[in-house]
Scaffold this active site. Structure first.
Site, PDB file in Angstrom:
ATOM      1  N   CYS A 116       0.348   3.539  10.440  1.00 13.86           N
ATOM      2  CA  CYS A 116       1.090   4.313   9.841  1.00 13.86           C
ATOM      3  C   CYS A 116       1.770   5.466  10.837  1.00 13.86           C
ATOM      4  CB  CYS A 116       0.222   5.434   8.948  1.00 13.86           C
ATOM      5  SG  CYS A 116       1.020   6.718   8.166  1.00 13.86           S
ATOM      6  N   ILE A 118       4.839  10.752   3.839  1.00 13.97           N
ATOM      7  CA  ILE A 118       3.808  11.178   2.813  1.00 13.97           C
ATOM      8  C   ILE A 118       2.689  11.813   3.819  1.00 13.97           C
ATOM      9  CG2 ILE A 118       2.033  10.587   1.144  1.00 13.97           C
ATOM     10  CD1 ILE A 118       5.224  10.075   0.505  1.00 13.97           C
ATOM     11  N   GLY A 119       2.421  11.120   5.042  1.00 15.33           N
ATOM     12  CA  GLY A 119       1.264  11.417   5.759  1.00 15.33           C
ATOM     13  C   GLY A 119      -0.264  11.119   4.946  1.00 15.33           C
ATOM     14  N   SER A 132       0.806  -1.140   0.109  1.00 18.36           N
ATOM     15  CA  SER A 132      -0.114   0.046  -0.119  1.00 18.36           C
ATOM     16  C   SER A 132       0.938   1.414   0.009  1.00 18.36           C
ATOM     17  CB  SER A 132      -0.947  -0.081   1.204  1.00 18.36           C
ATOM     18  OG  SER A 132      -1.585   0.960   1.296  1.00 18.36           O
ATOM     19  N   ILE A 146       5.481  -6.068   7.516  1.00 15.87           N
ATOM     20  CA  ILE A 146       5.551  -4.975   8.466  1.00 15.87           C
ATOM     21  C   ILE A 146       5.322  -3.612   7.530  1.00 15.87           C
ATOM     22  CG2 ILE A 146       7.138  -5.994   9.928  1.00 15.87           C
ATOM     23  CD1 ILE A 146       9.473  -4.114   8.699  1.00 15.87           C
ATOM     24  N   ASN A 147       4.485  -2.774   8.473  1.00 15.53           N
ATOM     25  CA  ASN A 147       4.637  -1.213   7.866  1.00 15.53           C
ATOM     26  C   ASN A 147       6.068  -0.924   8.281  1.00 15.53           C
ATOM     27  OD1 ASN A 147       3.810   1.436   7.143  1.00 15.53           O
ATOM     28  ND2 ASN A 147       1.743   0.918   7.824  1.00 15.53           N
ATOM     29  N   ASN A 159      -4.961  -0.446   7.856  1.00 17.30           N
ATOM     30  CA  ASN A 159      -3.814   0.102   8.479  1.00 17.30           C
ATOM     31  C   ASN A 159      -3.904   0.712   9.785  1.00 17.30           C
ATOM     32  OD1 ASN A 159      -1.760   1.540   8.677  1.00 17.30           O
ATOM     33  ND2 ASN A 159      -1.714   3.116   6.493  1.00 17.30           N
TER      34      ASN A 159
HETATM   35  C1  LIG Z   1       6.171   6.056  -0.119  1.00 17.73           C
HETATM   36  C2  LIG Z   1       5.554   5.088   0.710  1.00 17.73           C
HETATM   37  C3  LIG Z   1       4.035   5.327   1.346  1.00 17.73           C
HETATM   38  C4  LIG Z   1       3.514   4.402   1.989  1.00 17.73           C
HETATM   39  N1  LIG Z   1       2.214   4.490   2.204  1.00 17.73           N
HETATM   40  C5  LIG Z   1       1.766   3.748   3.020  1.00 17.73           C
HETATM   41  C6  LIG Z   1       0.020   3.891   3.056  1.00 17.73           C
HETATM   42  O1  LIG Z   1      -0.459   4.424   2.679  1.00 17.73           O
HETATM   43  N2  LIG Z   1      -0.505   2.832   3.836  1.00 17.73           N
HETATM   44  C7  LIG Z   1       0.083   1.769   4.432  1.00 17.73           C
HETATM   45  O2  LIG Z   1      -0.675   0.805   4.905  1.00 17.73           O
HETATM   46  N3  LIG Z   1       1.443   1.406   4.061  1.00 17.73           N
HETATM   47  C8  LIG Z   1       1.991   2.495   3.334  1.00 17.73           C
HETATM   48  N4  LIG Z   1       3.539   2.270   3.278  1.00 17.73           N
HETATM   49  C9  LIG Z   1       4.103   1.122   3.763  1.00 17.73           C
HETATM   50  C10 LIG Z   1       4.316  -0.219   2.912  1.00 17.73           C
HETATM   51  O3  LIG Z   1       2.917  -0.444   2.326  1.00 17.73           O
HETATM   52  C11 LIG Z   1       5.217  -1.208   3.512  1.00 17.73           C
HETATM   53  O4  LIG Z   1       4.360  -1.704   4.569  1.00 17.73           O
HETATM   54  C12 LIG Z   1       6.434  -0.625   3.695  1.00 17.73           C
HETATM   55  O5  LIG Z   1       6.983   0.071   2.757  1.00 17.73           O
HETATM   56  C13 LIG Z   1       7.588  -1.786   3.642  1.00 17.73           C
HETATM   57  O6  LIG Z   1       7.475  -2.379   2.472  1.00 17.73           O
HETATM   58  P1  LIG Z   1       8.979  -2.322   1.748  1.00 17.73           P
HETATM   59  O7  LIG Z   1      10.074  -1.962   2.395  1.00 17.73           O
HETATM   60  O8  LIG Z   1       9.109  -3.266   0.505  1.00 17.73           O
HETATM   61  O9  LIG Z   1       8.810  -0.815   1.014  1.00 17.73           O
HETATM   62  C14 LIG Z   1       4.017   3.312   2.496  1.00 17.73           C
HETATM   63  C15 LIG Z   1       5.435   3.062   2.064  1.00 17.73           C
HETATM   64  C16 LIG Z   1       6.172   4.068   1.241  1.00 17.73           C
HETATM   65  C17 LIG Z   1       7.586   3.682   1.073  1.00 17.73           C
END
Ligand SMILES: Cc1cc2nc3c(=O)[nH]c(=O)nc-3n(C[C@H](O)[C@H](O)[C@H](O)COP(=O)(O)O)c2cc1C
Ligand SMILES: Cc1cc2nc3c(=O)[nH]c(=O)nc-3n(C[C@H](O)[C@H](O)[C@H](O)COP(=O)(O)OP(=O)(O)OC[C@H]3O[C@@H](n4cnc5c(N)ncnc54)[C@H](O)[C@@H]3O)c2cc1C
Ligand SMILES: Cc1cc2nc3c(=O)[nH]c(=O)nc-3n(C[C@H](O)[C@H](O)[C@H](O)COP(=O)(O)OP(=O)(O)OC[C@H]3O[C@@H](n4cnc5c(N)ncnc54)[C@H](O)[C@@H]3O)c2cc1C
Ligand SMILES: Cc1cc2nc3c(=O)[nH]c(=O)nc-3n(C[C@H](O)[C@H](O)[C@H](O)COP(=O)(O)O)c2cc1C
Ligand code: FES
Ligand code: FES
Lengths: 305, 241, 305, 241
Positions: free
Chosen positions: C131, C72-73, C22, C192-193, C128
């Site tokens: 965040c 991002i927020g 996400s 993980i988030n 979620n």
């Molecule tokens: C730019 C960015 C925006 C994200 N926005 C969300 C979001 O809106 N909601 C959410 O549940 N996770 C969000 N995440 C977290 C990702 O879904 C993911 O859990 C996290 O990045 C770990 O995976 P990765 O290491 O493959 O990036 C965001 C991550 C990134 C890098």
């Protein structure tokens, strides 16, 4: 005029704010052929336990993106051998020696603290309540505010040395633990210890580390370390020693801006022996360049609009 | 690969290694241990022989003449110097030949009789037969596919050699399985045997305790020693395989 | 014979176990010119909130060793615009669409869940509660087992869609939270988030991110993610979607061996658009090479001696 | 730097950029945005002009002829095409000249009168005067140290130019401070003005919302738009400076 790099942490006077991170610099002697150790601000030993510890089965090291996992498991010769064989050599460096102690029970921390108080040339204790690589004790003490408090109180009572409590980053809110140990009498706090992690060999379908999980450190964890140091520095008034992924002077200064009064360098020593001396020089250059007379003026100088 | 490093050369012993920073930035993060393959004392050159395995060794392989290398060393204990005029069997599996060439040259120069037994997957992996013979060593080779020498392994060569003549000392470097068998053949015949081990390393200088191998202490208890600073060469009987 | 890549997560049938994480893939359309999106196992949306969210002030992105910080927020157009403008396009991909929802109060999650239930073509919800980049809600729900439980129960009651609860790694013991949401009726767990972190510009003596702190992701966090996925998979029986630093098929397989039934790819999309398709192909190759007929056989197949 | 990329060239518009993977492994992690500096349609070449700043650009600068590059693009909206026969002022600060050369060539080819105002630290940073004049543009330069052209900045040149003649459209690229001043000078004279912005980027395609800049919506409310996909070119009046 050369800027003043000296700092005082919990009564320990250091000629500069740079020391090694426990466990990455052995008992000092290993790096002697490679660098002038006496230039460090202080020397922190590998964790010492009451009895000798053999540590975890190999492999114990694995490289990861921007960092490394380790699962040493506090291998060390134990208190007796430390006092007899290691401490005398440490004293030869003419530096404040901070002995890192670890135990399975509060009572063990107490015995270690009492013994170090008696030993000549120990400037302070770093109390490791955050090792992720041992089954008993270690991180268990650092994950819960009341046990963190109990260890700190007991060590505080057992000796008159400065007590630096080393915190684990693997917690929901590190300020809760920080406040608990500050109130229990810690003279200073150091953080972060390693983040718990693991690695898997997908071809063999097996964990890579003999201990399955290990502790993550190196530049990969620097953002987490900076954040936690910044938060802790806002939560407590005792000095903080910041570490986690410091590779160069810029990184060290970032930790100080976040509020750390001194810094420790871990995995970077493996990549570049002597890096701590470059960091000391780099901090001095920075102070000169920015016309800042004392390194202490960097502490907590982060401007947030 | 030849590198000018007079400081290292002047102190280097067979069996020691260098800990090399690979890559300009943070990737790969840790240094890579590589044995000293040969030295040229006069020219102050150290030679490396390595197999490209991952990011570190492939970076190393892409160095160009004139590039600088950041190397720590010589590190480790190295092989015990054989007594003059002794007879030496060196057992190499694959790239395990790397440190044994330095040892062969050194020992042959010392007046020892040196026989090198090399096992390889195929002809292409058979390295340096000429260099070894030039240095005065006898060489026997085995390939898994029979494309050169005996069809078989270094262990087959060792079994044969021990039947033919025996030896005062055996030194081995190669895959763990080969070392285990070498150790047990040596023990059967009570020949002193030394093996060079590999383990993942961080510091390379004995500070982190990351590279340990399990050993039997004198009193039968088990403990861990550093491959980087207590080794990489261990008496075969000491290792808890 | 080609191996069977299909998996079913909480009643959602996917033709392979690979989806986007996400927030890293927008609302699907952004990457359409660059890859065949319909090949994915499922598509997960950016977090949707009840009202439009503007998000945090820039800078919002910072590169770190082996990864990146973002703050991002939760910028998104809000529920109404999502339903009107985004969801119809998402349906055109012919994929299970998993809508990620986020709220400041339990009541907001409930309203979002109820609305999604009514909307055509929503295969499931990802809730979620993790965040790190918003002041209210977000991680606060994921850091405490009882609030995690409350959100899960409420969403579960508000709709009949599969409910995937997304957990934060910034906790002392993730299995406690995992068990709480499983018992509260979650159909699956994703993790993980991001790890909370920060970056500092030492020359300017200021935080780099407009929001000061941000969330760390990318390969730097993979060891932490693998460990937490492994622990959660041992603690609960509902399926787990693993993520955190997946860059290639080997990484994806590691998460499945640790127990994940499917995987999500985040920051890697930024580095290499189309990487998810390569991961799908790579998993298939691996199964062929190891003569494993079904991808499900990898799940939890880690051998620990 | 010239790169053969016919697919990109055929779609490229002035003001667009490429998102480039720098480094072979994970470091640096993210792609780097670099403007399309010029194109050669016939030969299918795209040209880049960049300043070495950190790991990404220094890797890029060390590419050798024949090396492959992993580039996404063309990305972004690009400059609005000026009407034929209009008069155009291009304001460049430092490396901000990069995308404006493509725009100058394009507009001059379109029959517009193009004047390029370049501000630089010193003579060494004054790039491409010849190329611009060849393309039919008039060029005015200013250096901070006065080593070439006017001693002053691009803003001084702009003030002067606007006093002399006015323009139908102003396009600017450079440091934020310069853009702010350009925008206010343009607003004073009610000349349509477009600025090319920079922000740290992750995806480069509008998916992550990482690269936003603050803008004023029509109704006066403030919102965030993506520099990568809604920009990098924005109407100056739209930006909440
Ligand atoms: C730019 C960015 C925006 C994200 N926005 C969300 C979001 O809106 N909601 C959410 O549940 N996770 C969000 N995440 C977290 C990702 O879904 C993911 O859990 C996290 O990045 C770990 O995976 P990765 O290491 O493959 O990036 C965001 C991550 C990134 C890098
Ligand atoms: C004392 C010693 C001497 C060595 N001498 C030689 C030599 O002369 N020639 C040669 O080809 N190889 C030698 N090796 C093995 C060599 O160190 C590895 O092949 C190399 O580290 C692989 O790095 P990589 O980045 O290419 O591979 P990767 O597989 O990507 O490395 C990943 C990580 O695992 C470590 N690693 C992988 N394989 C080994 C291994 N076998 N031993 C130790 N660490 C390993 C790496 O150092 C790195 O930290 C020696 C190893 C040791 C311990
Ligand atoms: C649309 C656009 C077009 C650009 N065109 C050009 C050009 O034609 N020529 C040129 O020299 N430069 C250009 N830049 C700036 C260029 O992207 C940065 O100088 C470059 O990313 C720096 O990377 P680095 O690794 O060398 O430096 P580092 O400082 O090490 O980079 C660290 C991180 O910050 C980011 N970053 C640093 N500076 C900038 C910046 N100014 N803008 C965006 N991200 C930045 C990097 O991408 C990276 O993620 C452009 C930027 C944008 C947004
Ligand atoms: C190999 C290794 C061994 C360590 N051993 C100890 C130890 O014995 N006691 C301790 O408190 N911390 C130990 N640590 C943690 C470090 O002191 C430090 O907190 C952590 O590595 C973060 O710093 P770094 O990123 O600079 O390495 C060890 C770390 C490493 C890498
Ligand atoms: S690698 Fe550190 S002790 Fe051997
Ligand atoms: S960089 Fe991702 S939206 Fe612009």
């Amino acid at each position: 005029m050369r800027p003043d790099l000296a700092v005082e942490i919990a009564g320990i006077s250091m000629k500069n704010p740079v020391m090694d991170a426990s466990g990455t610099f052995g008992f000092g002697t290993e790096y002697r052929p490679l660098m002038d150790i006496s230039r460090l601000g202080a020397l922190v030993t590998k964790s010492v336990t009451l009895e000798p510890v053999h540590g975890n089965p190999p492999p114990r090291i694995w490289e990861t993106a921007g960092g490394m996992l380790n699962s040493i498991g506090l291998q060390n010769p134990g208190l007796k051998s430390f006092l007899a064989n290691k401490l005398p050599l440490l004293q030869s460096f003419n530096l404040p020696v901070i002995v890192n102690i670890a135990g399975k029970k509060v009572e063990e921390y107490v015995q270690l603290a009492a013994a170090m108080e008696q030993a000549p040339g120990v400037a302070g204790l770093e109390v490791n309540i955050s090792c992720p690589n041992v089954k008993e004790g270690g991180i268990a003490f650092g994950a819960d505010p009341s046990s963190a408090e109990a260890v700190t109180k007991a060590v505080r009572a057992a000796c008159s040395l400065p007590v630096i409590v080393k915190l684990s980053p693997n917690v929901t809110d590190i300020t809760v633990i920080a406040r608990a140990v500050a109130e229990a009498g810690a003279s200073a706090i150091s953080l972060i210890n390693t983040l718990t992690g693991m690695a898997i060999d997908h071809e063999k379908r097996r964990p890579i580390l003999g201990n399955v999980s290990g502790g993550l450190s190196g530049p990969a964890v620097k953002p987490v370390a900076l954040y936690q140091v910044w938060r802790v520095c806002q939560a407590v008034r005792i000095p903080v020693i910041g570490m986690g992924g410091i590779m160069n002077a810029g990184d060290a200064i970032q930790f100080m801006l976040a509020g750390a009064s001194a810094v420790a360098v871990g995995a970077a020593n493996f990549v570049q022996p002597g890096v701590m001396l470059e960091i000391i020089d780099g901090i001095e250059d920075y102070l000169v360049r920015h016309r800042i007379p004392r390194v202490g003026q960097l502490v907590g100088a982060l401007e947030i609009s | 690969m030849a590198i000018s490093a007079p400081g290292i050369v002047s102190r280097a012993k067979p069996g020691q290694f260098l800990h090399i920073k690979c890559g300009e930035a943070l990737a790969p993060f840790l240094r890579r241990p590589v044995s000293i393959h040969r030295i040229d004392r006069e020219q102050g050159l150290v030679f490396l022989l390595f197999q490209v395995k991952g990011a570190g060794t492939s970076w190393l392989a892409s160095r160009q003449p004139g590039d600088a290398l950041d190397m720590l060393g010589p590190l480790g204990n190295g092989f015990r110097t054989p007594e003059t005029n002794s007879s030496l069997l060196l057992v190499a599996g694959g790239i395990g030949i790397a440190p044994l060439v330095f040892l062969a040259e050194h020992a042959a120069g010392n007046g020892s009789r040196v026989k090198v037994l090399i096992g390889a997957r195929n002809q292409d992996h058979l390295l340096l037969l000429d260099k070894l013979e030039e240095a005065g060593a006898t060489v026997r080779a085995a390939t898994e596919d029979g494309s050169f020498g005996l069809q078989g392994t270094a262990i087959d060569l060792l079994t044969q050699a021990l039947q033919e003549e025996g030896a005062d000392m055996i030194c081995a470097c190669g895959p763990r399985g080969m070392l285990v068998k070498t150790a047990s053949l040596a023990e059967e015949r009570q020949i002193p045997c030394y093996v060079s081990l590999e383990e993942y390393m961080a510091c390379g200088v004995g500070a982190c305790r990351g590279c340990v191998t399990k050993v039997l202490a004198g009193d039968g208890s088990i403990t861990y020693l550093n491959v980087c600073s207590d080794g990489p060469v261990f008496a075969a009987g000491e290792v808890a395989w």
